[in-house]
Scaffold this motif. Structure first.
Motif, short mmCIF file in Angstrom:
data_model
loop_
_atom_site.label_atom_id
_atom_site.label_comp_id
_atom_site.label_asym_id
_atom_site.label_seq_id
_atom_site.Cartn_x
_atom_site.Cartn_y
_atom_site.Cartn_z
N ALA A 49 98.41 72.07 84.00
CA ALA A 49 99.52 72.26 83.06
C ALA A 49 100.82 72.57 83.81
N ALA A 50 100.73 73.42 84.82
CA ALA A 50 101.92 73.77 85.60
C ALA A 50 102.45 72.56 86.37
N LEU A 51 101.55 71.73 86.86
CA LEU A 51 101.94 70.52 87.59
C LEU A 51 102.65 69.54 86.66
N ALA A 52 102.11 69.35 85.48
CA ALA A 52 102.74 68.45 84.50
C ALA A 52 104.13 68.95 84.13
N GLN A 53 104.26 70.26 83.95
CA GLN A 53 105.55 70.84 83.59
C GLN A 53 106.57 70.67 84.72
N LEU A 54 106.12 70.87 85.96
CA LEU A 54 107.02 70.73 87.10
C LEU A 54 107.46 69.28 87.27
N LEU A 55 106.52 68.35 87.17
CA LEU A 55 106.86 66.94 87.33
C LEU A 55 107.84 66.50 86.25
N ARG A 56 107.60 66.94 85.01
CA ARG A 56 108.51 66.61 83.92
C ARG A 56 109.91 67.15 84.20
N LEU A 93 107.80 55.72 84.97
CA LEU A 93 107.50 56.16 86.33
C LEU A 93 106.01 56.46 86.49
N ARG A 94 105.42 57.05 85.48
CA ARG A 94 103.99 57.34 85.52
C ARG A 94 103.20 56.03 85.62
N ASP A 95 103.56 55.03 84.82
CA ASP A 95 102.87 53.75 84.83
C ASP A 95 103.09 52.99 86.14
N SER A 96 104.18 53.29 86.83
CA SER A 96 104.50 52.57 88.07
C SER A 96 103.66 53.05 89.26
N GLY A 97 102.88 54.10 89.06
CA GLY A 97 102.04 54.61 90.16
C GLY A 97 102.64 55.80 90.86
N LEU A 98 103.68 56.40 90.29
CA LEU A 98 104.32 57.56 90.91
C LEU A 98 103.31 58.67 91.18
N LEU A 99 102.39 58.88 90.24
CA LEU A 99 101.46 60.00 90.38
C LEU A 99 100.40 59.74 91.44
N ARG A 100 100.38 58.54 92.01
CA ARG A 100 99.44 58.25 93.09
C ARG A 100 100.11 58.31 94.46
N ASP A 101 101.34 58.79 94.48
CA ASP A 101 102.03 58.99 95.75
C ASP A 101 101.49 60.27 96.38
N ARG A 102 100.71 60.15 97.44
CA ARG A 102 100.00 61.30 98.02
C ARG A 102 100.97 62.36 98.53
#
Length: 365
Positions: free
Chosen positions: A55-62, A102-111
């Motif tokens: 939850a904290a990660l989702a909030q920070l990314l947003r 951005l989420r669909d573009s693969g941003l969340l798979r950037d290690r």
């Protein structure tokens, strides 16, 4: 006059095509959802983010995306209006948020990006879970407050910088921008350019004027970014200025945790071991391998110092167990400082070199 039967048939055919398209899209979406569910199921428990971290990660990314998007969109719209590009300015100003794109573009798979954000979230959660240690003298100011008033101007300046950086970092708003992203420069640059590209994609018919405005707005955001103001950088500068001696280090690190200044704890550890901040941060969060205890023995911490730090971290981190740590204490103290230093030697190598060695080793296998 047109034949009503013909019109009805054409309308039915159009409706049928639309229905088939929706069904095909639903099939693709269901396939992706099943794949995601399988991936999630197969993640081992020790690799799974707990709900609080998630939850904290989702909030920070947003918050990060909203902050950069607001900066780039707002400045680009102003540039377009000054160039009499009203249509493009309106299209950009009224566009939807780009977070989903951005989420669909693969941003969340950037290690690198996600690794930094996960580490940052864990640092903040660890600090929030830390029990404030009672001082022998209740009137005595906290460590950072004392250092900020130190007669040594370098110490005082760097301590004040940590206080300011932590105050700015603390707490992510439910809505609205952050004061700054607090990202390393390379990751801030990467995210800014992706946001600018996503804003372009959100406009139906982008023009050369829009491209120029978005590029200029992105460069403005990059120019305003100073990674030296990050909490991590400020804490490391303070640790270097302190240059704690072996007999001073246990008390400083214990007091850092007692004041819930986990970033300073990590910075003191990194400086003492001659490793980078990220490596020291990783071992501080690592609840399973025991690398932190090896690091403390490499610094020749005695049993009492290791116990104090171990108990403080175990109480703050739900993944740790105080009883398990107590059972491990004898084994920790049986490690000679020279053995511990040898075990940590790879961490003194440059981060990018270690990453390249790991990648090559994985490919070779």
């Amino acid at each position: 006059m047109s034949d009503p039967n013909v019109d009805m048939r054409e309308g039915a055919l159009d409706g049928a095509q639309a229905l088939l398209a929706r069904a095909a899209a639903a099939d693709v979406a269901a396939h992706r959802a099943l794949g995601a569910a399988i991936d999630d199921f197969l993640v081992p428990d020790d690799g799974r983010l707990d709900e609080r971290t998630r939850a904290a990660l989702a909030q920070l990314l947003r918050a990060l995306i909203d902050t950069i998007e607001g900066e780039v969109r707002g400045h680009a719209v102003r540039l377009l209006r000054t160039q009499s590009e009203a249509e493009q300015a309106d299209a950009l100003a009224n566009g939807a948020s780009v977070a989903g794109l951005l989420r669909d573009s693969g941003l969340l798979r950037d290690r690198e990006l996600m690794g930094e954000l996960i580490a940052r979230v864990r640092l903040d959660l660890l600090a929030s879970g830390m029990q404030v240690q009672a001082q022998d003298d209740p009137e005595r100011p906290s460590l950072l407050s004392r250092l900020a008033l130190h007669p040594d101007r370098l110490l005082a300046h760097n301590a004040a910088a940590v206080l300011v950086a932590e105050s700015r970092r603390r707490g992510i708003p439910d809505a609205g921008p952050l004061a700054q992203t607090d990202l390393p420069a390379e990751l801030h640059h990467k995210l800014v350019w992706r946001v600018a590209a996503a804003l372009r994609a959100s406009v139906m018919e982008p023009t050369a004027a829009l491209d120029r405005a978005l590029a200029d707005a992105a460069q403005r955001s990059l120019a305003a970014h100073d990674e030296g103001e990050r909490v991590e950088a400020a804490a490391l500068r303070l640790a270097v200025a302190l240059d704690a001696q072996p007999d001073e280090l246990p008390e400083l690190m214990t007091e850092s945790l007692g004041d819930r200044r986990v970033a300073l704890f990590v910075a003191l550890l990194a400086h003492a071991l001659h490793i980078d901040f990220d490596a020291a941060r990783a071992m501080t969060f690592d609840a399973s391998s025991g690398r932190l205890w090896i690091a403390l023995r490499a610094l020749d911490f005695d049993r009492a110092a290791v116990a104090r730090l171990g108990v403080a971290l175990s109480e703050a981190d739900p993944r740790r167990n105080v009883e398990a740590f107590a059972d491990l204490l004898d084994s920790i103290m049986a490690i000679a400082p020279a053995q511990a230093q040898e075990a940590l030697a790879p961490l003194r190598l440059p981060h990018h070199y270690r990453a390249a060695v790991f990648t090559l080793g994985s490919v070779a296998r």
